[in-house]
Design a protein around this motif. Structure first.
Motif: not given
Length: 691
Positions: A679, A686-687, A682-683
């Motif tokens: 997670e 995305r950033k 993935k974060e």
């Protein structure tokens, strides 16, 4: 004679027969018998004896026109039953709260926690509490709590049997490992559910589809034998010994619902017509939505209960909660029928008044009249099933009556489940689905085709809602087919159940998975998580600091008694690797369990001094499962789950040197940590993409 004896012994060895197999068969039959007895005692005491006393008392008051006194009497008796059940559960058997399926599944998954099944007082307390819960008229099912009770009894029997095996040779012992115990608990769960539904195959298929982690031909055969014995005992005791008894049922008629034919009228040969397939799909979709809504509502209520009733709050508040729920249930089930008008029995219904398949409730109506809603809300659940699945040529219900009943039971089931009572969810979902399906059937009968069978749609609705809640198709189909003794209904039931499951899966997780998550039960899934794909067994082992792994407590083949005493006192581990010499050579030679060490020390107590040696090799498992540290974690995870292991020894690649040990706790910790890492990655992606 000696030659014949030798030939017989040779044949028995080749056939795999021996004392161990005879012990196993005897234990299987014993499990089937006590499951059948439990399946008779609980429904008889709860659904008939206590419930009928309450119903007769209230019925006499209603016939005299004393409605207010009758309602107050019903509420007081129901609240007394439910609060007594809650007190017994909270005081003596807290693990009996709920359906019992997640608890059995967790135990059979390999988490052998004593508080789930092994408490001696559990079975007696849960039996009394379940009977009182059923008599209180709350929408609770007997099936899965009965399965939980039978599994607990089997666990206790296996435990006592294992304790008595110290006096027989090791090659004749039945419980050398934990796998036989898990097998017999699976057998008990299957026979318990079979006794509840009188569905021998349904109980076996339910365990295969939902409960059992380890399944093979031996487990299946023993489940079938025990389930058959349990069903025979229940059918014989509940139906009576004579064919012409008060029920009009044959003693070996396994169906709960007494139907001659559940299809359309004799003028229409097929059991259903082609255009009705679209109706089945629609009913399945409705059932999936209803099931997913039920799962979401019970999950939300479970989280709210944790906030309102913390674990340290005592049992008083939980008992008051049950009393409040029973009061609401009494208001809806007893007072609400007063708003429905009395309806005169028509000519067909008057002819069916003495039919064993029909159970009228007059409420406060005069002779020749009855109350439709009271015939559903003020009857025990088995009689309601017969009323819902009875054809309109015997008994008519208006669509608003069945729809109102479905809404009432849906709300009360969601409110009751999670309270401090043993409550199964299968039977309430069958009732909800049956009422919804019958409502749809009445709509089609009034607007599309007059010659359709409303009870056919009641059965399809039951299949759709049940599958949409528990997300099972095969066991739902088999249970409902045996429920109505109609094998030709298999295809339409399967269609409705499959659509209900697919729609439910698209909207929410399974009911039992949600309950296990809310109660924090440590169940390992059958499929390894995606986060395990890039890791090895070395990564799963418990780390101390900066990549250094925890070295398990090892014992030498010949160990000092004082060291064993120290290990048993200062650790809570259930298994210890045995090596040649823990100080010099940690080559794996076996695995010894805690209970075997304790028994060995008890035997030697008073015979050896604390600084003398004990032969650990005499009680160790000679060929324990072990794995090299570079093996992929996902592959080992599946082995671990399928074999129902509690611990797995890890060795250094290319050697038998002990490198560590993996327990269930290590899998849980690894899954949580690695999913958190995924997670976080993935974060970060995305950033970075956002920038």
């Amino acid at each position: 004679t000696a030659e014949l004896g030798a030939d017989r012994n040779t044949w028995m060895k080749r056939a795999g027969l021996g004392p161990r197999q005879y012990y196993a068969m005897g234990l299987t039959l014993f499990i089937g018998v006590f499951s059948g007895v439990a399946g008779v005692v609980i429904p008889f005491f709860g659904s008939y004896f206590l419930y009928d006393i309450k119903q007769d008392l209230v019925g006499s008051l209603l016939s005299e026109g004393r409605v207010t006194v009758a309602v107050i009497t019903w509420l007081m008796i129901s609240i007394a039953f439910s609060t007594a059940a809650a007190f017994v559960v909270l005081k003596f058997a807290p693990a009996a709260v709920g359906s019992g399926v997640p608890e059995c599944k967790t135990y059979l998954n390999g988490a052998l926690y004593k508080n789930l099944l092994e408490k001696p007082q559990f079975a007696a307390a849960a039996t009394l509490a379940l009977s009182l819960s059923v008599a209180s008229d709350l929408p609770v099912g007997v099936e899965s709590p009965l399965m939980h009770i039978c599994a607990s009894l089997a666990c206790l029997v296996c435990k006592q049997w294992q304790a008595s095996e110290n006096r027989i040779p090791r090659d004749q012992r039945l419980f050398v490992t934990d796998r036989p115990r898990i097998m017999f608990i699976t057998v008990a769960a299957a026979s318990g559910l079979s006794a509840a539904f009188r569905s021998p195959l349904g109980g076996v298929v339910f365990c295969f589809e939902e409960l059992a982690t380890h399944w093979n031909f031996e487990v299946m055969n023993r489940c079938i034998i025990a389930a058959a014995f349990a069903s025979i005992i229940v059918c014989y005791c509940m139906a009576g010994q004579d064919v012409e008894d008060s029920t009009g049922r044959h003693p070996f008629d396994i169906s709960i619902v007494s139907l001659e034919s559940i299809g359309h009228s004799a003028r229409i040969p097929p059991i259903f017509r082609m255009w009705e397939i679209f109706v089945l799909v629609f009913i399945g979709a409705v059932g999936g939505v209803v099931g997913a809504t039920f799962v979401g509502l019970t999950s939300w209520m479970s989280r709210m209960r944790k906030r309102i009733f913390p674990d340290e709050g005592g049992i008083g508040a939980r008992v008051l909660e049950v009393a409040f729920i029973t009061f609401i249930a009494g208001f809806l089930l007893v007072i609400l029928p007063n708003s429905f008008d009395c309806r005169e029995l028509n000519r067909r219904e008057e002819g069916a008044e003495d039919d064993v398949r029909v159970y009228w409730v007059a409420y406060d109506c005069k002779p020749g009249f009855f109350n439709e809603l009271a015939s559903l809300t003020m009857n025990n659940k088995e009689r309601v099933l017969n009323n819902l699945f009875t054809g309109s040529f015997v008994m008519d219900f208006h669509p608003q009556t069945t729809l109102a009943y479905a809404v009432i039971i849906f709300f009360l089931s969601a409110l009751t489940f999670g309270s401090s009572l043993p409550c199964g969810v299968l039977l309430p979902q069958i009732l909800i689905g049956g009422a919804i399906g019958r409502t749809i059937g009445h709509f089609l009968q009034d607007n599309v085709e007059k010659d359709v069978a409303v009870r056919f749609y009641a059965l399809m609705g039951a299949a759709a809602v049940l599958a949409g809640t528990v997300r099972m198709t095969l066991s739902v189909t088999v249970i409902l087919m045996e429920l109505v003794s109609s094998s030709v209904m298999g295809a339409p039931i399967m269609v409705a159940a499959m659509v209900g499951k697919l729609v439910g899966d698209a909207l929410s997780p399974s009911f039992y998975d949600t309950v296990a998550e809310n109660t924090s039960l440590p169940t390992l899934g059958s499929v390894p998580p995606a986060s395990f794909e890039d890791h090895t067994v070395y990564d799963v082992m418990t780390e101390l600091d900066h990549g250094m792994h925890f070295m398990p407590v090892c014992l030498s083949e010949v160990e000092e008694a004082d060291f064993i005493e120290q290990v048993l006192t200062k650790t809570e581990h259930n298994g210890f690797p045995v090596v040649k010499d823990r100080g010099a050579d940690v080559t794996l030679t076996g695995l010894v369990k805690r209970k075997d060490l304790e028994a060995l020390i008890r035997e030697k107590e008073g015979q050896v001094l604390l600084n003398e040696s004990v032969n650990v090799a005499s009680v160790m498992e000679l060929s324990p499962w072990s794995i090299e540290e570079s093996t992929p974690a996902a592959r080992v995870y599946q082995w671990f789950v399928n074999m129902g292991m509690r611990h797995l020894v890890v060795t250094i690649d290319g050697t038998q040197q002990v490198a560590g040990i993996i327990t269930r706790h290590d899998w849980y910790e690894s899954q949580i940590n690695w999913e958190s890492e995924m997670e976080a990655e993935k974060e970060e992606k995305r950033k970075s993409q956002g920038k």
